[in-house]
Write a protein that holds these residues in place. Structure first.
Motif: not given
Length: 166
Positions: A45-47, A49-50, A43
């Motif tokens: 890393h997803e954030y 990425d954003e 999560v």
């Protein structure tokens, strides 16, 4: 406590567990500590990425957060409840990483966050991407969400430790 502080804490805490404890699943539907760590890492890393997507945008938006998102950021915390995602978003996290691999992944994420934090002040706050539950967030908000999300799992960590020690 910053997001990096939360991750450093989790890194240090890994020394408390054996490999078996990291992978122990007490009952169906309950994650292991390793799965919790994997989820936090994915999560975050997803954030990040954003954060990077916000930095790459060339158009502004005045769209804002949902009422839930507004309250979440006002409190600077997730509510003290267990959050169940829809089934299509709720695949169990990986439970195969060793303690050393989890340590390495945490350090890689910390390095990415340190690099990203240096750029946050230069990203236009009107460059936003949409979170499915919280609405439109800018780079600083996505970055802040890493700390909020990680800290939210500290209660789960205590519950999992309690089961391991009882």
């Amino acid at each position: 406590m910053t997001g990096i502080d939360c991750l450093l804490y989790l890194h240090q805490e890994l020394d408390r567990y054996t490999e078996d404890q990291i992978h122990h699943i007490s009952q169906p539907g309950v994650w292991s500590l390793g799965q919790m760590y994997d989820h936090i890492l994915l999560v975050a890393h997803e954030y990040m990425d954003e954060v990077e997507l916000c930095a790459s945008l060339s158009t502004d938006t005045t769209d804002g957060k949902t009422p839930f998102g507004e309250e979440l950021f006002r409190q600077n915390a997730f509510p003290p409840i267990k959050i169940k995602l829809p089934d299509e978003m709720n695949a169990p996290p990986d439970n195969t990483d060793s303690r050393d691999r989890l340590r390495q992944r945490l350090l890689e994420l910390i390095e990415r966050m340190e690099d990203g934090s240096k750029r946050l002040g230069h990203i236009n706050p009107q460059r936003k991407t949409r979170h499915g539950g919280f609405g439109w967030l800018n780079a600083k908000e996505w970055y802040q969400l890493i700390e909020m999300h990680t800290r939210h799992h500290f209660r789960q960590k205590k519950e999992l430790e309690h089961v391991l020690l009882s």
